[in-house]
Design a protein around this motif. Structure first.
Motif, PDB file in Angstrom:
ATOM      1  N   THR A  67      21.241  -2.449  49.866  1.00 33.09           N
ATOM      2  CA  THR A  67      21.796  -1.782  48.690  1.00 33.09           C
ATOM      3  C   THR A  67      21.728  -0.272  48.878  1.00 33.09           C
ATOM      4  O   THR A  67      20.917   0.236  49.643  1.00 33.09           O
ATOM      5  CB  THR A  67      21.033  -2.157  47.396  1.00 33.09           C
ATOM      6  N   GLY A  68      22.594   0.418  48.157  1.00 29.12           N
ATOM      7  CA  GLY A  68      22.577   1.870  48.161  1.00 29.12           C
ATOM      8  C   GLY A  68      22.664   2.371  46.733  1.00 29.12           C
ATOM      9  O   GLY A  68      23.218   1.692  45.862  1.00 29.12           O
ATOM     10  N   ARG A  69      22.097   3.564  46.497  1.00 32.17           N
ATOM     11  CA  ARG A  69      22.162   4.128  45.152  1.00 32.17           C
ATOM     12  C   ARG A  69      22.136   5.644  45.212  1.00 32.17           C
ATOM     13  O   ARG A  69      21.608   6.243  46.147  1.00 32.17           O
ATOM     14  CB  ARG A  69      21.038   3.617  44.271  1.00 32.17           C
ATOM     15  N   ALA A  80      21.508  18.529  41.939  1.00 30.41           N
ATOM     16  CA  ALA A  80      21.948  17.903  43.183  1.00 30.41           C
ATOM     17  C   ALA A  80      21.797  16.391  43.070  1.00 30.41           C
ATOM     18  O   ALA A  80      21.094  15.886  42.184  1.00 30.41           O
ATOM     19  CB  ALA A  80      21.131  18.435  44.360  1.00 30.41           C
ATOM     20  N   GLN A  81      22.473  15.694  43.972  1.00 23.92           N
ATOM     21  CA  GLN A  81      22.365  14.246  44.061  1.00 23.92           C
ATOM     22  C   GLN A  81      22.181  13.866  45.522  1.00 23.92           C
ATOM     23  O   GLN A  81      22.587  14.590  46.435  1.00 23.92           O
ATOM     24  CB  GLN A  81      23.611  13.565  43.480  1.00 23.92           C
ATOM     25  N   ASP A  82      21.568  12.720  45.727  1.00 20.79           N
ATOM     26  CA  ASP A  82      21.313  12.210  47.062  1.00 20.79           C
ATOM     27  C   ASP A  82      21.719  10.740  47.074  1.00 20.79           C
ATOM     28  O   ASP A  82      21.754  10.096  46.031  1.00 20.79           O
ATOM     29  CB  ASP A  82      19.822  12.354  47.381  1.00 20.79           C
ATOM     30  N   TYR A  83      22.017  10.212  48.234  1.00 19.85           N
ATOM     31  CA  TYR A  83      22.355   8.794  48.380  1.00 19.85           C
ATOM     32  C   TYR A  83      21.310   8.153  49.269  1.00 19.85           C
ATOM     33  O   TYR A  83      21.013   8.650  50.363  1.00 19.85           O
ATOM     34  CB  TYR A  83      23.750   8.628  48.989  1.00 19.85           C
ATOM     35  N   LEU A  84      20.725   7.057  48.809  1.00 16.16           N
ATOM     36  CA  LEU A  84      19.652   6.371  49.516  1.00 16.16           C
ATOM     37  C   LEU A  84      20.029   4.914  49.734  1.00 16.16           C
ATOM     38  O   LEU A  84      20.583   4.281  48.833  1.00 16.16           O
ATOM     39  CB  LEU A  84      18.363   6.423  48.699  1.00 16.16           C
ATOM     40  N   ALA A  85      19.723   4.379  50.900  1.00 20.95           N
ATOM     41  CA  ALA A  85      19.978   2.968  51.193  1.00 20.95           C
ATOM     42  C   ALA A  85      18.647   2.255  51.382  1.00 20.95           C
ATOM     43  O   ALA A  85      17.654   2.858  51.794  1.00 20.95           O
ATOM     44  CB  ALA A  85      20.831   2.827  52.441  1.00 20.95           C
ATOM     45  N   ARG A  86      18.663   0.956  51.080  1.00 15.54           N
ATOM     46  CA  ARG A  86      17.466   0.126  51.211  1.00 15.54           C
ATOM     47  C   ARG A  86      17.898  -1.251  51.680  1.00 15.54           C
ATOM     48  O   ARG A  86      18.964  -1.736  51.295  1.00 15.54           O
ATOM     49  CB  ARG A  86      16.751   0.006  49.874  1.00 15.54           C
ATOM     50  N   ASP A 170      19.764   2.658  37.384  1.00 17.44           N
ATOM     51  CA  ASP A 170      20.043   1.370  38.016  1.00 17.44           C
ATOM     52  C   ASP A 170      21.507   1.337  38.463  1.00 17.44           C
ATOM     53  O   ASP A 170      22.314   0.599  37.916  1.00 17.44           O
ATOM     54  CB  ASP A 170      19.741   0.227  37.044  1.00 17.44           C
ATOM     55  N   ASN A 171      21.849   2.164  39.454  1.00 12.13           N
ATOM     56  CA  ASN A 171      23.236   2.236  39.918  1.00 12.13           C
ATOM     57  C   ASN A 171      23.401   1.636  41.315  1.00 12.13           C
ATOM     58  O   ASN A 171      24.367   1.946  42.006  1.00 12.13           O
ATOM     59  CB  ASN A 171      23.739   3.689  39.879  1.00 12.13           C
TER      60      ASN A 171
END
Length: 178
Positions: A67-69, A80-86, A170-171
């Motif tokens: 998943t990514g959020r 700012a925003q960041d994108y994280l994967a798990r 929760d996106n």
């Protein structure tokens, strides 16, 4: 006469300082620029996760539940925003051994180990690796179901306009691995 000459440089300095401060306030990114930069980051991270999944699958670990959020970053002076994967890794053997298996496979693919907690007494074995501008941590979860989790992000974040709405916590979205 000397007093007038001293005031001129001070006035010039004040004007330049105010000008730079005003330019900095109005020079933020547009919503479209931020959205494009975040989409690019998302694509890069998702592609890197897919490449990692191929390496880890070949080493005997299965990569599941990817998943990514988007995550909000910044402070009152900068948004700012960041994108994280798990993803969840599934393997066999003892916990530290599975972390070591994942780390070794990624090192063979060009990643560099930066830190690790793999001692025999470590309750939650983990390792951190980097490659190019990507960072990953692989370790056992401390809360919830016991899982070997891989977290991946790209260095930096994307500056967004001050009026950008806060992202929903929760996106998460599924990342297809094929």
């Amino acid at each position: 006469m000397m007093e007038g000459m001293t005031r001129l440089p001070l006035r010039l300095l004040l004007v330049l300082t105010l000008g730079l401060a005003l330019a900095a306030c109005g020079g933020g990114p547009s919503s479209e620029e931020s959205a494009d930069a975040l989409a690019s980051m998302k694509s890069s991270v998702d592609d890197e996760l897919r490449a990692m999944a191929g390496v880890l699958d070949a080493s005997g670990l299965s990569v599941e539940q990817a998943t990514g959020r988007v995550d909000d970053k910044g402070m009152s002076t900068r948004r700012a925003q960041d994108y994280l994967a798990r993803a969840v890794l599934v393997g066999s053997g003892d916990e530290a051994g599975q972390v070591e298996q994942a780390a070794t496979a990624l090192e063979d693919a060009g990643w560099t180990r930066k830190a690790a907690g793999l001692d025999a007494g470590e309750a939650n074995p983990w390792v951190q690796l980097e490659r190019d501008d990507f960072r990953t941590t692989i370790g056992w979860t401390k809360v919830g179901p016991r899982e070997l989790a891989l977290r991946l992000d790209q260095a930096g974040d994307v500056e967004v306009p001050d009026d950008t709405p806060v992202v929903d916590r929760d996106n998460s979205e599924d990342i297809p691995l094929d």
